[in-house]
Design a protein around this motif. Structure first.
Motif, PDB file in Angstrom:
ATOM      1  N   ASP A 181       0.828  -1.205   0.000  1.00 43.59           N
ATOM      2  CA  ASP A 181       0.000   0.000   0.000  1.00 43.59           C
ATOM      3  C   ASP A 181       0.862   1.254   0.000  1.00 43.59           C
ATOM      4  OD1 ASP A 181      -2.915   0.688   0.141  1.00 43.59           O
ATOM      5  OD2 ASP A 181      -2.202   1.916   1.805  1.00 43.59           O
ATOM      6  N   THR A 184       2.116   2.344  -3.220  1.00 43.45           N
ATOM      7  CA  THR A 184       0.986   2.713  -4.087  1.00 43.45           C
ATOM      8  C   THR A 184       0.734   1.667  -5.175  1.00 43.45           C
ATOM      9  OG1 THR A 184       2.272   4.037  -5.678  1.00 43.45           O
ATOM     10  CG2 THR A 184       1.475   5.167  -3.709  1.00 43.45           C
ATOM     11  N   GLY A 186      -0.485  -1.423  -4.358  1.00 47.05           N
ATOM     12  CA  GLY A 186      -1.707  -2.077  -3.919  1.00 47.05           C
ATOM     13  C   GLY A 186      -1.536  -3.580  -3.846  1.00 47.05           C
ATOM     14  N   SER A 200      -5.422   2.555   4.831  1.00 43.42           N
ATOM     15  CA  SER A 200      -5.086   2.345   3.419  1.00 43.42           C
ATOM     16  C   SER A 200      -4.873   3.677   2.711  1.00 43.42           C
ATOM     17  CB  SER A 200      -6.200   1.556   2.727  1.00 43.42           C
ATOM     18  OG  SER A 200      -6.361   0.280   3.309  1.00 43.42           O
ATOM     19  N   ALA A 204      -1.069   5.169   1.501  1.00 39.95           N
ATOM     20  CA  ALA A 204      -0.860   5.512   0.088  1.00 39.95           C
ATOM     21  C   ALA A 204      -0.435   6.971  -0.057  1.00 39.95           C
ATOM     22  CB  ALA A 204      -2.134   5.241  -0.703  1.00 39.95           C
TER      23      ALA A 204
END
Length: 242
Positions: A181, A184, A186, A200, A204
């Motif tokens: 996370d 970025t 994911g 989350s 990020a």
């Protein structure tokens, strides 16, 4: 007498170093304690020893704030710029326990991380001592802050999502989620709790702010090395001409 004590303490700059190292060590103790309690599933409010130790740590943080304010030449400016350290040094958990207040599991768990903000400030200062220039110190501080945030977020994510989210079967899943996370990129793990979703977004956002700093630092290193090479070649050419 007050002026004499203040002038003596100001001359002894080493006292600041001792205070920052003590605060850093106490913060590391809190990190270890939080980690052990998290992995073992121990309800920390039932641990009288931990509550007493954390209260003592917060009291020391408060005393450190008062002492540094007393030693500061510009006390109003110091109070204005360091007010947040006073807020994070307040023993909120002890106050909640003594008052008999009840909050959600998320709030009571996250409150444990508040005193660590003061430890982060001490860490930045200690790192500055150990690095050879300001740029390197800033880079190491950012890197340490990023890794610490990832670790704390993974702990909180594990506590909130474990048992609720079928994708989080162990702490390794939470740690994987945190690293993916913050980059970025994911992961396949999607938060189902409100706290998990907030983490989350925050991770990020932190990753988007932090990683450009790494790029700038590496670029500055390359430019500095190239500049040194150019200066070296110029010196060689100057020597050949002579």
């Amino acid at each position: 007498m007050k002026m004499a004590l203040s002038e003596f303490a100001l001359r002894e700059k080493g006292i600041y170093g001792v205070l920052h190292i003590v605060i850093l060590l106490l913060s590391l103790f809190l990190v270890v304690s939080i980690s052990v309690d998290t992995f073992k599933g121990i309800p920390f409010y039932t641990q009288t020893v931990f509550m007493k130790v954390q209260f003592a740590v917060c009291v020391l943080f408060l005393l450190d704030f008062i002492l540094e304010w007393f030693l500061a030449k510009h006390k109003v400016r110091y109070f204005a710029t360091h007010f947040v350290f006073l807020l994070v040094a307040i023993p909120y958990q002890s106050i909640i326990s003594w008052a008999g207040w009840t909050f959600s599991e998320e709030i009571t768990y996250l409150l444990r991380f508040i005193p660590l903000v003061r430890g982060g400030y001490a860490l930045a200062i200690v790192v500055g001592w150990l690095t050879y220039n300001k740029a390197s110190g800033l880079f190491v501080t950012y890197l340490t802050t990023l890794l610490a945030t990832v670790y704390f977020s993974s702990l909180a994510f594990y506590v909130m999502e474990h048992g609720v989210n079928t994708l989080v079967t162990g702490y390794g899943d939470a740690l994987w989620w945190a690293f993916m996370d913050v980059t970025t990129v994911g992961s396949n793990i999607i938060a189902v709790t409100v706290t998990g979703r907030v983490l989350s977004v925050l991770l990020a956002a932190l990753g988007m702010m932090m990683f450009p700093i790494f790029t700038v630092y590496v670029t500055s290193l390359v430019q500095r090395r190239n500049q040194k090479k150019q200066e070296y070649y110029k010196e060689l050419q100057g020597g050949d001409i002579k």
